[in-house]
Design an enzyme around this catalytic site. Structure first.
Site, mmCIF file in Angstrom:
data_model
loop_
_atom_site.group_PDB
_atom_site.id
_atom_site.type_symbol
_atom_site.label_atom_id
_atom_site.label_comp_id
_atom_site.label_asym_id
_atom_site.label_seq_id
_atom_site.Cartn_x
_atom_site.Cartn_y
_atom_site.Cartn_z
ATOM 1 N N HIS A 1 -5.245 6.748 7.471
ATOM 2 C CA HIS A 1 -4.664 5.574 6.336
ATOM 3 C C HIS A 1 -3.039 5.713 6.503
ATOM 4 O O HIS A 1 -2.637 6.789 7.007
ATOM 5 C CB HIS A 1 -4.997 6.112 5.134
ATOM 6 N N GLU B 1 0.772 5.746 0.432
ATOM 7 C CA GLU B 1 0.121 7.090 0.616
ATOM 8 C C GLU B 1 0.961 8.211 -0.315
ATOM 9 O O GLU B 1 2.290 7.960 -0.528
ATOM 10 C CB GLU B 1 0.288 7.575 2.109
ATOM 11 N N HIS C 1 -4.426 10.795 5.647
ATOM 12 C CA HIS C 1 -3.087 9.931 6.200
ATOM 13 C C HIS C 1 -2.422 10.851 7.316
ATOM 14 O O HIS C 1 -1.845 10.147 7.962
ATOM 15 C CB HIS C 1 -2.224 9.694 5.287
ATOM 16 N N ASP D 1 -2.466 -0.443 6.677
ATOM 17 C CA ASP D 1 -3.287 -0.767 5.529
ATOM 18 C C ASP D 1 -2.800 -2.418 4.828
ATOM 19 O O ASP D 1 -3.407 -3.008 4.398
ATOM 20 C CB ASP D 1 -3.446 0.191 4.635
ATOM 21 N N ASP E 1 0.945 -1.095 -0.184
ATOM 22 C CA ASP E 1 0.139 -0.279 0.048
ATOM 23 C C ASP E 1 0.875 1.299 0.050
ATOM 24 O O ASP E 1 2.053 1.140 0.123
ATOM 25 C CB ASP E 1 -0.958 -0.004 1.144
#
Length: 240
Positions: free
Chosen positions: A154, A10, A58, A159, A8
């Site tokens: 997040h 960001e 986030h 995640d 994952d």
């Protein structure tokens, strides 16, 4: 041994082609769908401002990212972690688009771009399994009883860890791990030290046959004779 990397990211915003950048990468290693405990996690200085919308998702601020390494400084470690692993991503076009954009910025040192057809995308998997339902990560956690209470914002590594659990459920649940014994597994990684992982032990088999069913089954097996081909694969006491 199937090696998969649940990943994952960001970012500073939603537009990789519009100049947004990666700021966090998190990844979890699975061997035969079982987490090994080996992870990858890095923050990156994007050399541009984080959008307000992304920050609200986030919580990673410009000040926090200011002293973090640039992507070019961590890409070697990332590639070492990803080598020989199949990527598993939720909504893969988004994360793959950002990774390929960062790769392209490396110029002559750029690795080959990631091909979407080589990635397991859990979003269409979830949509096929649960048509018409919400299939974001929070909805899937709720559906499968996965604890996501720590997910107040997040975060790439958290995640990825949650997605690893969701992925196993999408495949059919924890029974996918049966058949492995509790052993230490060492597999070489090009350019890095060997990795070690411990696979979960299978649950002991318990027969559901009644005594009468057992007697009839044993009689049927005996009628086939000692030369029956299945005797090469099944022991004489497998129902004990």
């Amino acid at each position: 041994m199937l090696r998969e990397i649940v990943l994952d990211t960001e970012t500073t915003g939603t537009e990789a082609k519009g100049g947004d950048r990666l700021i966090e990468i998190g990844a979890v290693e699975l061997l035969n769908h079982i987490p090994t405990g080996r992870t990858f996690h890095r923050y990156c200085n994007p050399q541009r401002a984080v959008s307000e919308g992304a920050f609200n998702v986030h919580g990673l601020s410009d000040a926090f990212l200011a002293d973090k390494p640039r992507f070019a400084e961590i890409v070697g470690d990332l590639l070492d972690f990803l080598v020989d692993g199949r990527l598993v991503i939720h909504n893969a076009p988004f994360d793959v688009g950002f990774l390929n954009m960062e790769y392209a910025r490396l110029g002559d040192r750029a690795p080959l771009p990631i091909r979407l057809e080589d990635v397991v995308d859990t979003l269409p998997m979830a949509r096929r399994k649960h048509p018409g339902a919400a299939n974001n990560l929070d909805a899937l956690c709720s559906r499968y009883g996965i604890d996501n209470t720590k997910r107040t914002k997040h975060g790439a590594l958290l995640d990825a860890q949650i997605l690893a659990e969701v992925y196993v459920e999408l495949l059919g649940g924890k029974q996918t791990s049966l058949g492995l014994t509790e052993v230490a597994i060492a597999a070489p990684i090009a350019g890095s030290a060997a990795r070690q992982a411990t696979a979960a032990a299978p649950r002991p088999y318990r027969s559901r046959l009644t005594e009468g069913e057992r007697i009839r089954h044993d009689a049927f097996r005996a009628s086939l004779g000692a030369a029956a081909i299945w005797s090469e694969y099944i022991g004489t006491d497998e129902l004990a």
